[in-house]
Design an enzyme around this catalytic site. Structure first.
Site, PDB file in Angstrom:
ATOM      1  N   GLU A 384       7.237  -0.234  58.699  1.00 19.86           N
ATOM      2  CA  GLU A 384       6.159  -1.141  59.113  1.00 19.86           C
ATOM      3  C   GLU A 384       6.419  -2.606  58.789  1.00 19.86           C
ATOM      4  O   GLU A 384       5.580  -3.287  58.208  1.00 19.86           O
ATOM      5  CB  GLU A 384       4.827  -0.686  58.502  1.00 19.86           C
ATOM      6  CG  GLU A 384       4.345   0.627  59.073  1.00 19.86           C
ATOM      7  CD  GLU A 384       2.891   0.921  58.793  1.00 19.86           C
ATOM      8  OE1 GLU A 384       2.311   0.259  57.923  1.00 19.86           O
ATOM      9  OE2 GLU A 384       2.336   1.810  59.447  1.00 19.86           O
ATOM     10  N   GLU A 458       3.970   8.553  61.965  1.00 17.14           N
ATOM     11  CA  GLU A 458       2.822   8.864  61.093  1.00 17.14           C
ATOM     12  C   GLU A 458       1.596   9.048  61.967  1.00 17.14           C
ATOM     13  O   GLU A 458       1.436   8.336  62.959  1.00 17.14           O
ATOM     14  CB  GLU A 458       2.535   7.713  60.107  1.00 17.14           C
ATOM     15  CG  GLU A 458       3.590   7.522  59.057  1.00 17.14           C
ATOM     16  CD  GLU A 458       3.314   6.311  58.152  1.00 17.14           C
ATOM     17  OE1 GLU A 458       2.148   5.925  57.981  1.00 17.14           O
ATOM     18  OE2 GLU A 458       4.299   5.762  57.642  1.00 17.14           O
TER      19      GLU A 458
HETATM   20  C1  GAL Z   1       0.963   3.436  56.849  1.00 18.71           C
HETATM   21  C2  GAL Z   1       2.168   3.368  55.932  1.00 18.71           C
HETATM   22  C3  GAL Z   1       2.165   4.505  54.914  1.00 18.71           C
HETATM   23  C4  GAL Z   1       0.824   4.653  54.299  1.00 18.71           C
HETATM   24  C5  GAL Z   1      -0.173   4.882  55.402  1.00 18.71           C
HETATM   25  C6  GAL Z   1      -1.532   5.219  54.860  1.00 18.71           C
HETATM   26  O1  GAL Z   1       0.711   2.210  57.421  1.00 18.71           O
HETATM   27  O2  GAL Z   1       3.345   3.412  56.654  1.00 18.71           O
HETATM   28  O3  GAL Z   1       3.126   4.282  53.933  1.00 18.71           O
HETATM   29  O4  GAL Z   1       0.524   3.523  53.563  1.00 18.71           O
HETATM   30  O5  GAL Z   1      -0.227   3.737  56.218  1.00 18.71           O
HETATM   31  O6  GAL Z   1      -2.286   4.216  54.433  1.00 18.71           O
END
Ligand code: GAL
Length: 745
Positions: A384, A458
């Site tokens: 990110e 994710e």
């Molecule tokens: C995403 C990030 C993860 C975790 C997730 C939940 O943006 O890549 O590492 O922080 O959000 O908050």
């Protein structure tokens, strides 16, 4: 290389550093063993800077007479950077909490007693990824992976990269040897052997010329007929041993590794392993544990891989957001669990020195983990971060130069980011307000009219943090959102696959999703106890593997005054439900999740009415017309027992070894008493110690903890005693056997 000694046990540790520590052998501190954390932290609500410090680890070690031999020490993981001193002299330093470093300490040692000292800096420095801005996890601190001492001939094998090309069942192998050599040029014979299940099956001999300048030697290609492929359902593994011999046939050095043969391709049509298209379904995994952070050994690492593959039936894991333990990766190789591994990073790109460490991490990851057949994707971006074409073109180029066999990617939060790698990965937390519609299309995420290879790196967890003690509806919704996302991934051809966020709850900074320094995004809690969302994944397995029948409810009038509606997570064909005095009704898998092999079953009818006595319930699951599982709920449920289960009743005590114990409060029908506000008190006897506090409050009816061996070599029995303040529950005694670790451990 040949291990001379493990240096995991018998360190001295202290906070702070003074110049006099370098020479003062009695500089104090406390005795500790590796894996170690600079400070144990409470479960929640702690000072997030607790592990940020300078500290010192020191240890003496003895050496035989050296006769021109080289002495090397390998640190597999120390968070986050350190300076190494041997006998008071500075040897070198290393930056990076997740990378390994090999130091040649020959010039600093002599036969007999020697002393090494590490000055460790675990502050969150902005020259070491992932730090720089604030990060949604902790980096902890300390020597948390193995330390090994090697005594070598003047020529030694630092590493073997087992490169191959596969056509049908014929492999053309061309191993690359990373070599250390000190002294005049010489010729050596390289014998490469292949073993299957301990049996020798192939050998190749070649002559090589080693010189001080040449650090890498590629062997001539050689052919192996009829190799069996590494498949997720049938992960065929081989052992490769490379031996260096001198002209008299004496061994100079040797190195063995696990290997597997497979091909990988990623394109707009999907992900192909051995020319078979596979939808990648997985979760993200951090490597942290309660109290000790990263400092957990081999058994706990392996167990995580088994939870992902065997319990939740997944085919891939993303190592978010850094390189993970070789023990975890070895187990992924053995289980057939594919891996997407990435370089450390989180939302921040630093300056020149930071980027130097990025390239060092990249090399460490790709070369260090090259031989793992389970690794099928390299992440060459920092999670990110904004597009930085210059940096990411370079990380991708270097990665391809080291390994052209695996596709590359990098997880973005931005739509329409530049695709410089093979796969466009996107962390997709988009959903409408009720979470009814989840995940963007590939075109939306990539902002490209062309169809690109697209992976959801994710999804889900972050938008609905869920504690194990949360109300039933919240926990159910958390599971159902995973079901919706999974269904969409499985029906949409545009998705190569996706990774749920995330495997388990983890400690984090105050800035992220958490008021108590715990991020509750896991499908398992921090102790790896399943929430219902984990059972959603588990229920997608075939009932031949395990029959799952888990209602998202304690089944009663309970929290909502009404027993329905609730989902049952199950892989049964249908269920029969009797709620109190209502007639028995049959329910079938919901049509709302068309992609799932086993959609949850919704129980909707309430033939009951308020004010009549609730007499209990029964849920029965059927597979192929036969009763496969049954759950009974009483009209007057009460606490009736404490089930304490140990993961491994035998652990090793010449090394640091851990095992977990899960205590579940149950009612008289063996149902987890999710709403019980309980506590367990634990005491241990024998050569073991508790990890974390000995008074443990329950979360969702469970209290779990790990115990660890003291590594004092004593064999025999140790006992864990668990008691509760409830009179109706007897104390539970768990015997553990302490043994010597096998040779290969
Ligand atoms: C995403 C990030 C993860 C975790 C997730 C939940 O943006 O890549 O590492 O922080 O959000 O908050």
């Amino acid at each position: 290389m040949h291990k001379y000694a493990s240096l995991n046990v018998n360190w001295m540790f202290k906070e702070g550093f003074e110049e006099s520590d370098l020479t003062d052998t009695g500089c104090g501190g406390v005795p500790v063993n590796v894996p170690h954390t600079v400070k144990e932290i409470p479960y929640d609500c702690f000072d997030q800077t607790m592990t940020c410090m300078i500290s010192v680890y020191s240890r003496s070690f003895s050496l035989p007479s050296l006769d021109g031999k080289r002495v090397l020490v390998l640190f597999e993981g120390v968070s986050a950077c350190y300076d190494l001193y041997v006998n008071g002299k500075s040897v070198g330093s290393h930056k990076g909490a997740y990378s390994m470093a090999l130091f040649d300490i020959t010039e600093y040692v002599s036969p007999g007693e020697n002393r090494m000292l590490l000055r460790v800096d675990s502050n969150e420095r902005n020259d070491i990824p992932p730090n720089g801005s604030t990060v949604d996890f902790l980096i902890y601190g300390g020597i948390y992976r193995d330390v090994t001492l090697y005594v070598q001939e003047e020529t030694y094998l630092k590493h073997v990269l087992f490169r191959y090309d596969l056509k049908g069942d014929q492999a053309t192998v061309c191993p690359e040897l990373l070599i250390g050599h000190h002294g005049p040029d010489r010729q050596l014979i390289v014998v490469t052997s292949l073993y299957k299940d301990g049996t020798w099956i192939w050998e190749n001999r070649q002559l090589i010329q080693v010189t001080e300048e040449k650090h890498s030697i590629s062997l001539h290609p050689a052919q192996i007929e009829r190799v069996q492929r590494w498949e997720p359902e049938d992960p065929q593994l081989y052992q490769v041993c490379v031996r260096l011999e001198d002209e008299n046939g004496h061994e100079v050095d040797s190195e063995c590794c696990q290997a597997g043969f497979r091909t990988i391709r990623a394109d707009a049509d999907g992900f192909w392993l051995n020319d078979r298209r596979i939808k990648l379904i997985g979760l993200n995994r951090h490597q942290s544990f309660p109290y000790v952070g990263y400092a957990m050994g081999r058994r706990a690492q392996e167990k995580d891989a088994r939870l992902l593959k065997q319990f939740m039936g997944l085919n891939i894991v993303r190592c978010s957001h850094y390189m993970q333990s070789r023990y975890f990766l070895d187990e992924c190789d053995r289980l057939g669990l594919m891996v997407f591994e990435e370089i450390p990073g989180w939302g921040y790109i630093g300056g020149e020195e930071f980027q130097r460490v990025v390239f060092q991490d990249l090399e460490n990851m790709v070369l260090g983990h090259f031989n793992h057949p389970s690794i099928v994707i390299w992440g060459t971006r920092l999670n990110e971060t904004a597009d930085d074409d210059e940096l990411y073109r370079e990380t991708n180029r270097r990665c391809k130069e080291m390994d052209g066999s695996r596709p590359t990617t990098g997880a973005r939060w931005q739509t329409g980011s530049h695709l410089l790698e093979d796969i466009y990965s996107y962390n997709d937390y988009s959903e409408d307000q009720n979470g009814e519609h989840m995940l963007m299309t590939a075109h939306q995420a990539t902002e490209s009219r062309e169809r690109l290879p697209y992976l959801v790196s994710e999804h889900t967890g972050a938008v609905l943090p869920t504690r194990p003690s949360d109300p039933e509806e919240r926990q159910e919704e958390f599971a159902i959102r995973h079901a919706r996302a999974l269904s969409k991934l499985l029906t949409g051809d545009e998705y190569m696959g996706g990774f749920g966020w995330c495997m388990f709850d983890y400690n984090t900074h105050n800035d992220h999703n958490s008021m108590d320094k715990v991020c509750y995004h896991g499908v398992l809690d921090m102790f790896r106890v399943p929430k219902w969302a984990a059972w959603l994944y588990a229920s997608q397995k075939s009932p031949q593997d395990e029959v799952v029948l888990v209602p998202c409810s304690m089944v009663g009038r309970g929290e909502r005054c009404e027993p329905v509606p609730f989902y049952v997570l199950t892989n049964c064909d249908y269920i029969e439900v009797t709620l109190s005095t209502d007639r028995t009704r049959t329910y079938y898998p919901s049509v709302k999740f068309p992609g799932l092999s086993h959609p949850p079953i919704e129980v909707t009818e309430n033939g009951e009415f308020w004010q009549r006595r609730w007499t209990g319930a029964k849920i029965a699951g059927y597979v192929d017309g036969k009763l496969a599982a049954e759950r009974i709920y009483s009209g007057n449920p009460r606490l009736a027992g404490l089930r304490a289960e140990v993961d491994d009743p035998v652990i090793y005590n010449d090394v640091v070894d851990e095992t977990r114990i899960v205590c579940t409060f149950e009612d008289e029908n063996g149902n987890r008493a999710c709403h019980h506000r309980g506590i367990v008190s634990v005491s241990v006897s024998g050569s073991i110690e508790m990890i974390g506090p000995s008074l443990i409050p329950t979360m969702g009816g469970c209290a779990a903890f790990w115990v660890r061996s003291r590594a004092d070599g004593k064999e025999g029995e140790a006992v864990v005693r668990i008691s509760t303040p409830r009179e109706e529950i007897d104390d539970v005694y768990i015997p553990l056997r302490l043994e010597k670790a096998p040779e290969e451990w």
